[in-house]
Design an enzyme around this catalytic site. Structure first.
Site, short mmCIF file in Angstrom:
data_model
loop_
_atom_site.label_atom_id
_atom_site.label_comp_id
_atom_site.label_asym_id
_atom_site.label_seq_id
_atom_site.Cartn_x
_atom_site.Cartn_y
_atom_site.Cartn_z
N ASP A 229 0.84 -1.20 0.00
CA ASP A 229 0.00 0.00 0.00
C ASP A 229 0.87 1.25 0.00
OD1 ASP A 229 -2.71 1.22 0.38
OD2 ASP A 229 -1.78 1.95 2.24
N GLU A 278 14.73 -15.52 -0.43
CA GLU A 278 15.16 -16.63 0.43
C GLU A 278 14.12 -17.74 0.48
OE1 GLU A 278 15.99 -15.25 4.32
OE2 GLU A 278 17.39 -13.67 3.66
#
Length: 563
Positions: A229, A278
């Protein structure tokens, strides 16, 4: 002569086909992502408010619709001053929506159905009920917690004036003065949105540390990505300089401002990308970045930053062939150098639904307060959807647009909840109209939304637009979406890619080829004659073919295959 109805019967999507799509690499490059506004999707406990269990119960509907992923607007613990975009605790579910166990179950069920889950992240600001902010107020001037926000002394003889001339997107000053613990008027804090949404100071290392931890929390829960956002906010120009002469503050402006689209945001996203990479499973970031140009939007999706960015320039484009072609070309040209897919979107929780925008004259913006010509708006909306789904890249669908829902423009003042509505000059004060709970059945107290009514009143006759009323009905908007999404999956030349081959077409008509696929969109108010480009796959309106030519009805889009 052959005639083609508005939409052929959809090809069913099997569970195994959906699962295969979910497992493929680079899924996000051509994904169709469905936005769920949790308050307004489905209510499981009859309290009038949508919730996570309600969403979970409707996941098979979304699977059968044919989307690839579901983006959930905020469901975090929040006082709800701005419908959940004022977050008090980023690691908790607000009780009105359920619990963390409900979130876990929703994610697991979605994955079992071959759907991915993207959650909202709100890093520009918190709630004024966030523990950091409450402590900052209680501890007074000099508190180290105040350094995590933008607290400043006021101007004027007694500090009675705001620190600078910035205005809130919701109207009024972007600063609020606090009352200090001793009862005296004190410092001011920055809020680019509502006063209940104080902006974080991203220059403070604790803010970055906290959000990296929040990312890991939800990634460990199994979410497949984040919609960020106000991704163009967060970083403010050094010294918070005055803006000077300006028009009303808008999310989509013509210039970079001291508080939007600052280059420093990109350092944050490079750090976040390292975390995301990751994790297995191709998790993604999607930016809500209101930038002056699509060229600047492309900065957010460079290879070491975010994966997608909403194309608000496309959303704001009129139903006009020349304007649409220009923004399509500019978008594709801007994304190609950074290797990112284009994204296309027509509606969301902050703008008037496109079935109503297109029902009104051009030039009224993305917040419209008139119903307009309902029949015209729906016809154009259906055609615009087929055009959007034919373009290379990823597409976003806002809940209810597959039902052809219009904006509810006549809500009584006393039921409105958009905070901007109550702040005078706010530009987005009529967002409640696109947030009215969607209808699932023809009858019932809330047309199948829930057993206890709905938090915003639904219009009379809403049931005739419901899922129940449209399912299996040839030519209905719901079946058009189901068919289009099924065809999109089946056609190898649809979806991912970075270019279109424009074809010669009459004025007011867009025509392009992608391999064996051809799309023609008539944006005029009259039928046009074009070459018949093979076998009709789907059409949003009537098409008549004879002698190698096709007469395409007004405001109609057609898909052909030459294979």
């Amino acid at each position: 002569m052959s005639q083609h109805p508005a939409a052929p019967a959809p090809t069913p999507t099997t569970d195994s086909a959906v699962a295969t799509v979910a497992r493929r690499r680079d899924w996000w490059r051509d994904a169709v992502i469905y936005q769920v506004y949790p308050r307004s999707f489905a209510d499981s406990n009859g309290d009038g408010m949508g919730d996570l269990e309600g969403i979970r119960s409707r996941l098979p509907y979304l699977r059968d619709l044919g989307v690839d992923a579901v983006w959930l607007s905020p469901f975090y613990a929040s006082p709800q001053a701005d419908a959940g975009y004022d977050v008090a605790d980023y690691r908790a579910v607000d009780p009105m929506f359920g619990t963390l166990l409900d979130a876990d179950a929703l994610i697991r069920d979605a994955h079992a159905l071959g759907l991915r889950i993207i959650v909202d992240l709100v890093p520009n600001h918190s709630s004024d009920q966030h523990e950091w902010f409450k402590r900052a107020l209680a501890e007074g001037p000099g508190s180290s917690l105040r350094e995590r926000y933008h607290f400043r002394p006021g101007k004027g003889e007694n500090g009675e004036l705001p620190p600078n001339d910035w205005e809130s997107i919701f109207g009024g000053p972007a600063w609020t003065r606090v009352t200090e613990p001793d009862g005296t008027p004190g410092e001011w804090y920055l809020h680019l949105f509502a006063p209940e949404q104080p902006d974080f100071n991203w220059e403070h290392p604790a803010v970055g540390d906290e959000f990296r931890s929040i990312l890991r929390f939800w990634l460990d829960m199994g979410v497949d990505g984040f919609r960020i956002d106000v991704a163009h906010g967060m970083v403010k120009a050094e010294g918070l300089p005055d803006l000077g002469s300006h028009d009303e503050m808008r999310l989509l402006g013509n210039d970079v401002t001291p508080f939007f689209d600052q280059d420093g945001v990109h350092d944050i996203y490079r750090q976040w990308r390292l975390i995301l990479d990751e994790y297995s499973g191709e998790r993604i970031f999607v930016a809500e970045a209101w930038t002056p140009t699509v060229e600047r939007t492309a900065n957010y999706v460079r290879p070491d930053e975010l994966h997608q960015a909403f194309n608000f320039q496309y959303l704001a484009t009129h139903w006009d062939a020349a304007e649409l072609r220009e923004v399509v070309d500019r978008t594709l040209d801007s994304m190609r150098p950074v290797g990112a897919p284009a994204t296309w979107v027509l509606s969301n929780h902050d703008v008037t639904r496109h079935a109503t925008r297109f029902a009104n004259p051009a030039g009224l913006g993305t917040q419209i307060r008139e119903a307009g010509d309902r029949e015209l708006g729906l016809r154009r909306a259906r055609a615009a959807t087929l055009l959007m789904l034919a373009l290379p890249g990823s597409a976003y669908v806002y809940q209810g647009e597959e039902l052809g829902l219009p904006d509810v423009v006549d809500l009584p003042d006393e039921v409105r909840q958009d905070p901007a509505y109550f702040r005078g000059a706010g530009q987005d004060g009529f967002r409640d109209g696109c947030r009215v709970p969607i209808p699932w059945t023809r009858e019932g107290s809330s047309y199948g939304f829930g057993a206890g009514g709905s938090w915003l009143p639904q219009p009379e006759g809403w049931g005739e637009l419901s899922v129940e009323a449209q399912t299996g009905v040839p030519g209905s908007t719901l079946e058009l979406y189901r068919s289009a999404l099924a065809v999109r999956r089946q056609q190898a030349d649809l979806g991912a890619g970075d270019a279109v081959e424009w074809l010669t077409a009459p004025e007011g008509v867009l025509a392009f080829r992608r391999g064996d696929f051809v799309c023609v969109a008539n944006t005029t108010g009259a039928p046009v004659t074009v070459p018949a480009h093979g076998r009709v796959l789907i059409t949003s309106g009537e098409v008549e073919e004879t002698g190698g030519e096709a007469v395409v009805a007004a405001d109609t889009t057609v898909w052909w295959t030459t294979a």
